[in-house]
Design a protein around this motif. Structure first.
Motif, PDB file in Angstrom:
ATOM      1  N   ASP A  41     -34.484 -30.605  23.353  1.00  0.00           N
ATOM      2  CA  ASP A  41     -33.527 -29.523  23.611  1.00  0.00           C
ATOM      3  C   ASP A  41     -32.155 -30.159  23.818  1.00  0.00           C
ATOM      4  O   ASP A  41     -31.625 -30.210  24.914  1.00  0.00           O
ATOM      5  CB  ASP A  41     -33.945 -28.691  24.826  1.00  0.00           C
ATOM      6  N   ALA A  78     -39.962 -31.229  25.682  1.00  0.00           N
ATOM      7  CA  ALA A  78     -38.985 -30.128  25.678  1.00  0.00           C
ATOM      8  C   ALA A  78     -37.604 -30.633  26.074  1.00  0.00           C
ATOM      9  O   ALA A  78     -36.600 -30.279  25.445  1.00  0.00           O
ATOM     10  CB  ALA A  78     -39.447 -29.015  26.617  1.00  0.00           C
ATOM     11  N   ASP A 113     -37.741 -25.269  23.847  1.00  0.00           N
ATOM     12  CA  ASP A 113     -38.301 -25.057  25.182  1.00  0.00           C
ATOM     13  C   ASP A 113     -39.760 -25.509  25.205  1.00  0.00           C
ATOM     14  O   ASP A 113     -40.245 -26.119  24.247  1.00  0.00           O
ATOM     15  CB  ASP A 113     -38.162 -23.595  25.593  1.00  0.00           C
ATOM     16  N   GLU A 114     -40.455 -25.205  26.300  1.00  0.00           N
ATOM     17  CA  GLU A 114     -41.837 -25.666  26.408  1.00  0.00           C
ATOM     18  C   GLU A 114     -42.744 -25.018  25.354  1.00  0.00           C
ATOM     19  O   GLU A 114     -43.672 -25.650  24.852  1.00  0.00           O
ATOM     20  CB  GLU A 114     -42.392 -25.455  27.823  1.00  0.00           C
TER      21      GLU A 114
END
Length: 185
Positions: free
Chosen positions: A38, A34, A53-54
């Motif tokens: 990102d 992530a 994101d995760e």
């Protein structure tokens, strides 16, 4: 008569050399994945989700595992010791000739300018040329991506005369140049 290409192996592959270890992604890598993806530069030049994101990392890892199980794509975390991921390199069959293998790569913003991309690309290129017996090892790069074109040149890739490859990426048309590293036989 040319030898047909090898299929991607079903078993996990780990590549080592040039101060790097390329290893398959694991569940414990999700936070690192992530963080790596990102990034505005990764978002600008690649088709990965943004923001990343995760949840996006979990979906990305699931897709990577599915493609790996189907022997369609190989994706490795770029590490120096088999531990913390610093980036990723992946390879897959490219286009109408399944003897061509395309490589893509990305290095996290905290780890750039250390030669990691060029070294990871070199390891993956040798694997594709040797183990997988690629006819051509290819990169597809947007002309404005100066960092990636510098990595391509440093790893021995040369711009081809192939027609621009137009892909739809995140709602925009992207024209990609083809770079080639022809294996020595």
């Amino acid at each position: 008569m040319e030898t047909p290409p090898s299929d991607f192996p079903a078993e996990p592959v780990r590549l080592e050399g040039q101060g790097l270890v390329l290893r398959e992604w694991g569940e414990s890598d999700l936070p690192d994945l992530a963080e790596l993806y990102d990034d505005p530069e990764i978002s600008r030049w690649t088709p990965v989700a943004s923001p990343f994101d995760e949840a996006a990392a979990r979906a990305y890892l699931a897709s990577a595992r599915e493609a790996r199980c189907a022997c369609r794509r190989m994706q490795w975390a770029v590490t120096t010791d088999g531990g913390e991921p610093l980036g990723e390199v992946l390879l897959f069959r490219a286009g109408p000739d399944d003897r061509d293998i395309e490589i893509a790569y990305g290095i996290g913003s905290r780890f750039r300018r250390r030669g990691l991309a060029g070294r990871a690309l070199g390891l993956a290129t040798r694997y594709a040329s040797g183990r997988l017996r690629a006819r051509r090892v290819l990169l597809r790069i947007e002309a404005g991506n100066l960092a990636s074109t510098a990595v391509a040149r440093s790893a021995g890739f040369r711009l081809t005369g192939d027609a621009l490859l137009v892909r739809e990426v995140k709602g925009r048309r992207v024209a990609l140049q083809t770079w080639c590293h022809r294996p020595s036989r």
